[in-house]
Design a protein around this motif. Sequence first.
Motif, PDB file in Angstrom:
ATOM      1  N   VAL A 184       0.874  -1.176   0.000  1.00 49.66           N
ATOM      2  CA  VAL A 184       0.000   0.000   0.000  1.00 49.66           C
ATOM      3  C   VAL A 184       0.911   1.227   0.000  1.00 49.66           C
ATOM      4  O   VAL A 184       1.863   1.295   0.788  1.00 49.66           O
ATOM      5  CB  VAL A 184      -0.914   0.013   1.253  1.00 49.66           C
ATOM      6  CG1 VAL A 184      -1.723   1.293   1.314  1.00 49.66           C
ATOM      7  CG2 VAL A 184      -1.834  -1.207   1.252  1.00 49.66           C
ATOM      8  N   PHE A 185       0.620   2.158  -0.913  1.00 51.34           N
ATOM      9  CA  PHE A 185       1.407   3.388  -0.985  1.00 51.34           C
ATOM     10  C   PHE A 185       0.479   4.571  -0.713  1.00 51.34           C
ATOM     11  O   PHE A 185      -0.548   4.716  -1.375  1.00 51.34           O
ATOM     12  CB  PHE A 185       2.008   3.577  -2.384  1.00 51.34           C
ATOM     13  CG  PHE A 185       2.911   2.464  -2.831  1.00 51.34           C
ATOM     14  CD1 PHE A 185       4.282   2.539  -2.617  1.00 51.34           C
ATOM     15  CD2 PHE A 185       2.396   1.333  -3.459  1.00 51.34           C
ATOM     16  CE1 PHE A 185       5.123   1.508  -3.042  1.00 51.34           C
ATOM     17  CE2 PHE A 185       3.223   0.300  -3.874  1.00 51.34           C
ATOM     18  CZ  PHE A 185       4.592   0.387  -3.668  1.00 51.34           C
ATOM     19  N   ILE A 186       0.835   5.390   0.251  1.00 50.51           N
ATOM     20  CA  ILE A 186       0.056   6.607   0.511  1.00 50.51           C
ATOM     21  C   ILE A 186       1.069   7.732   0.703  1.00 50.51           C
ATOM     22  O   ILE A 186       1.826   7.724   1.673  1.00 50.51           O
ATOM     23  CB  ILE A 186      -0.822   6.467   1.782  1.00 50.51           C
ATOM     24  CG1 ILE A 186      -1.732   5.239   1.656  1.00 50.51           C
ATOM     25  CG2 ILE A 186      -1.627   7.740   2.020  1.00 50.51           C
ATOM     26  CD1 ILE A 186      -2.505   4.913   2.920  1.00 50.51           C
ATOM     27  N   GLY A 187       1.083   8.674  -0.212  1.00 54.37           N
ATOM     28  CA  GLY A 187       2.099   9.727  -0.147  1.00 54.37           C
ATOM     29  C   GLY A 187       3.478   9.089  -0.075  1.00 54.37           C
ATOM     30  O   GLY A 187       3.835   8.246  -0.896  1.00 54.37           O
ATOM     31  N   HIS A 188       4.244   9.469   0.950  1.00 55.62           N
ATOM     32  CA  HIS A 188       5.584   8.891   1.079  1.00 55.62           C
ATOM     33  C   HIS A 188       5.588   7.648   1.961  1.00 55.62           C
ATOM     34  O   HIS A 188       6.648   7.108   2.256  1.00 55.62           O
ATOM     35  CB  HIS A 188       6.553   9.935   1.634  1.00 55.62           C
ATOM     36  CG  HIS A 188       6.760  11.081   0.689  1.00 55.62           C
ATOM     37  ND1 HIS A 188       7.485  10.963  -0.461  1.00 55.62           N
ATOM     38  CD2 HIS A 188       6.282  12.346   0.709  1.00 55.62           C
ATOM     39  CE1 HIS A 188       7.463  12.118  -1.127  1.00 55.62           C
ATOM     40  NE2 HIS A 188       6.732  12.968  -0.431  1.00 55.62           N
ATOM     41  N   HIS A 189       4.402   7.200   2.396  1.00 54.63           N
ATOM     42  CA  HIS A 189       4.348   5.981   3.216  1.00 54.63           C
ATOM     43  C   HIS A 189       4.225   4.754   2.330  1.00 54.63           C
ATOM     44  O   HIS A 189       3.460   4.773   1.376  1.00 54.63           O
ATOM     45  CB  HIS A 189       3.131   6.005   4.158  1.00 54.63           C
ATOM     46  CG  HIS A 189       3.156   7.139   5.104  1.00 54.63           C
ATOM     47  ND1 HIS A 189       2.066   7.527   5.848  1.00 54.63           N
ATOM     48  CD2 HIS A 189       4.152   7.998   5.443  1.00 54.63           C
ATOM     49  CE1 HIS A 189       2.382   8.563   6.592  1.00 54.63           C
ATOM     50  NE2 HIS A 189       3.637   8.870   6.356  1.00 54.63           N
ATOM     51  N   ARG A 190       4.948   3.722   2.700  1.00 55.33           N
ATOM     52  CA  ARG A 190       4.786   2.450   1.973  1.00 55.33           C
ATOM     53  C   ARG A 190       4.617   1.329   2.997  1.00 55.33           C
ATOM     54  O   ARG A 190       5.441   1.171   3.889  1.00 55.33           O
ATOM     55  CB  ARG A 190       6.020   2.183   1.123  1.00 55.33           C
ATOM     56  CG  ARG A 190       5.928   0.832   0.455  1.00 55.33           C
ATOM     57  CD  ARG A 190       7.142   0.535  -0.401  1.00 55.33           C
ATOM     58  NE  ARG A 190       6.972  -0.771  -1.036  1.00 55.33           N
ATOM     59  CZ  ARG A 190       7.862  -1.326  -1.826  1.00 55.33           C
ATOM     60  NH1 ARG A 190       8.979  -0.696  -2.107  1.00 55.33           N
ATOM     61  NH2 ARG A 190       7.646  -2.515  -2.341  1.00 55.33           N
ATOM     62  N   TYR A 191       3.509   0.615   2.893  1.00 53.86           N
ATOM     63  CA  TYR A 191       3.262  -0.514   3.793  1.00 53.86           C
ATOM     64  C   TYR A 191       3.531  -1.782   3.004  1.00 53.86           C
ATOM     65  O   TYR A 191       2.796  -2.101   2.055  1.00 53.86           O
ATOM     66  CB  TYR A 191       1.817  -0.501   4.288  1.00 53.86           C
ATOM     67  CG  TYR A 191       1.464   0.768   5.038  1.00 53.86           C
ATOM     68  CD1 TYR A 191       1.706   0.887   6.402  1.00 53.86           C
ATOM     69  CD2 TYR A 191       0.895   1.860   4.366  1.00 53.86           C
ATOM     70  CE1 TYR A 191       1.392   2.049   7.090  1.00 53.86           C
ATOM     71  CE2 TYR A 191       0.581   3.023   5.044  1.00 53.86           C
ATOM     72  CZ  TYR A 191       0.830   3.114   6.400  1.00 53.86           C
ATOM     73  OH  TYR A 191       0.523   4.266   7.060  1.00 53.86           O
ATOM     74  N   GLN A 192       4.572  -2.509   3.384  1.00 54.21           N
ATOM     75  CA  GLN A 192       4.925  -3.730   2.653  1.00 54.21           C
ATOM     76  C   GLN A 192       4.254  -4.951   3.268  1.00 54.21           C
ATOM     77  O   GLN A 192       3.893  -4.931   4.449  1.00 54.21           O
ATOM     78  CB  GLN A 192       6.437  -3.930   2.695  1.00 54.21           C
ATOM     79  CG  GLN A 192       7.160  -3.039   1.712  1.00 54.21           C
ATOM     80  CD  GLN A 192       8.645  -3.235   1.789  1.00 54.21           C
ATOM     81  OE1 GLN A 192       9.269  -2.849   2.758  1.00 54.21           O
ATOM     82  NE2 GLN A 192       9.205  -3.829   0.757  1.00 54.21           N
ATOM     83  N   ASP A 193       4.106  -6.002   2.488  1.00 49.77           N
ATOM     84  CA  ASP A 193       3.488  -7.254   2.951  1.00 49.77           C
ATOM     85  C   ASP A 193       2.095  -7.006   3.520  1.00 49.77           C
ATOM     86  O   ASP A 193       1.690  -7.609   4.513  1.00 49.77           O
ATOM     87  CB  ASP A 193       4.378  -7.953   3.991  1.00 49.77           C
ATOM     88  CG  ASP A 193       5.718  -8.336   3.393  1.00 49.77           C
ATOM     89  OD1 ASP A 193       5.736  -8.777   2.227  1.00 49.77           O
ATOM     90  OD2 ASP A 193       6.747  -8.168   4.071  1.00 49.77           O
ATOM     91  N   ALA A 194       1.387  -6.080   2.893  1.00 53.29           N
ATOM     92  CA  ALA A 194      -0.011  -5.806   3.253  1.00 53.29           C
ATOM     93  C   ALA A 194      -0.855  -6.214   2.044  1.00 53.29           C
ATOM     94  O   ALA A 194      -1.159  -5.395   1.176  1.00 53.29           O
ATOM     95  CB  ALA A 194      -0.180  -4.323   3.577  1.00 53.29           C
TER      96      ALA A 194
END
Length: 423
Positions: A184-194
Amino acid sequence: VYREVTEYAAILDDPRTAAAHVARALDVAWKVKRPVYLEIPRDMVSAGIDLPVDPPQVELRTDEGAVEEAVAEILSRLRAAERPVLIVGVEVHRFGLGALVIRLAEALGVPVASSFLGRGAFPIRHPQFAGTYLGVVSPAPLREVVESSDCVLLLGELISDTSLGVSADRLSERNLLLCVARDVFIGHHRYQDAPIDRVLARLAASPGLSRRAPAWRAPEAVPDTPSARDPHAPITIVDVIEALNAFADAHDDVPLVSDTGDCLFSAVEIRTNLCMGPAYYATMGFAVPAALGMQVSTGRRPLVLVGDGAFQMTGPELSHAVELGCNPVVVLLNNGSWEMLQAFFPAATYNRTVPWPFARLAELWGCRGFEVRTAAALRDALRLAWAGDGPALIEVTLQRGDISPVLSRFVAAFRQRVNRPLP
Ligand SMILES: Cc1ncc(C[n+]2csc(CCOP(=O)(O)OP(=O)(O)O)c2C)c(N)n1
């Protein structure tokens, strides 16, 4: 999951080692419980296999914390947004997430668009469906819905020129939330293995997703270019789109199978819930065999759109229809050329097709054949073809140079982009 059996040196030197590689790959593929693309060199197909005693384990990791935080951030962005929009991409279909997405969309009450590849992943006749977003190529009302949004939740697709049209510049870190495969990518955040299935399930089950009264009208409900023409005048591609939409309104469960050519661009405006086409590789010759495959495997009778050029590649497959118990209705757009290519390079002199007696050939193959030259005749032919039990082919004679509104905007945007000065 893609895994290539790459040890070519080993394969050439020692077929037993090679067979062990294949066995291991098969074992891994079996364990991941997902669709797997396994490429095996041709000369290994009949090699013997020693099953490995202790096969390696592969597990796709899920980070519960990442899922949790991604869902929380998406929810807070959705709740704060004034004009949220969902865009449904091809992975929604690929991972079987359609029902979840419908539940989420209905709970949110927001407009839903699809990407080009994702067309049909969300039911096109759903009242919240706003259209297939193709960047600058989209009709103005759809562009307004997507581009004025302060929160675009793009589900199951990366942004590329093929997926969202010539340019999706208006989607940016400011308004874009992207869930794709396992990230999941939101702005500069990246949530991996989601994984997208976990994220969507959590989102759809979240309480308090506000239902918003849709303040917009689905742009596709309004004909892109209303023809308002004499139904007995020579037929145009816009007339064909209108006639097929009237047909889809009357038969709302009919699936559309489209080939490559202007029919693929026309299909963007044809409101059948289910739409199948070669939108990624754009391979001509897809539609007639694919329609037979669809009917054999699902029992559903398809409406097929194909150009004369693409039909000349694989159309004779229609001769198998009767034998296979299939009765597709094929609408053949005969403009006497490879018109899509001609549209990009109008000076080309090599795009003409040789004329075939399409409707007569279809009759020789056991189908009903119709030749139509006006909108009124097309409507009659569609009615008669659908009322019959057998397969049918309706040959629609179009003028050279007559292209769909979507293709003509695509060509204009493409030219502008190609011709713009280098920075
Ligand atoms: C197998 C294959 N060969 C060539 C192409 C390149 N190509 C894309 S569209 C097109 C012309 C299609 O002609 P037709 O089926 O008559 O449809 P029209 O463009 O006239 O609507 C060609 C040659 C392709 N996409 N796939």
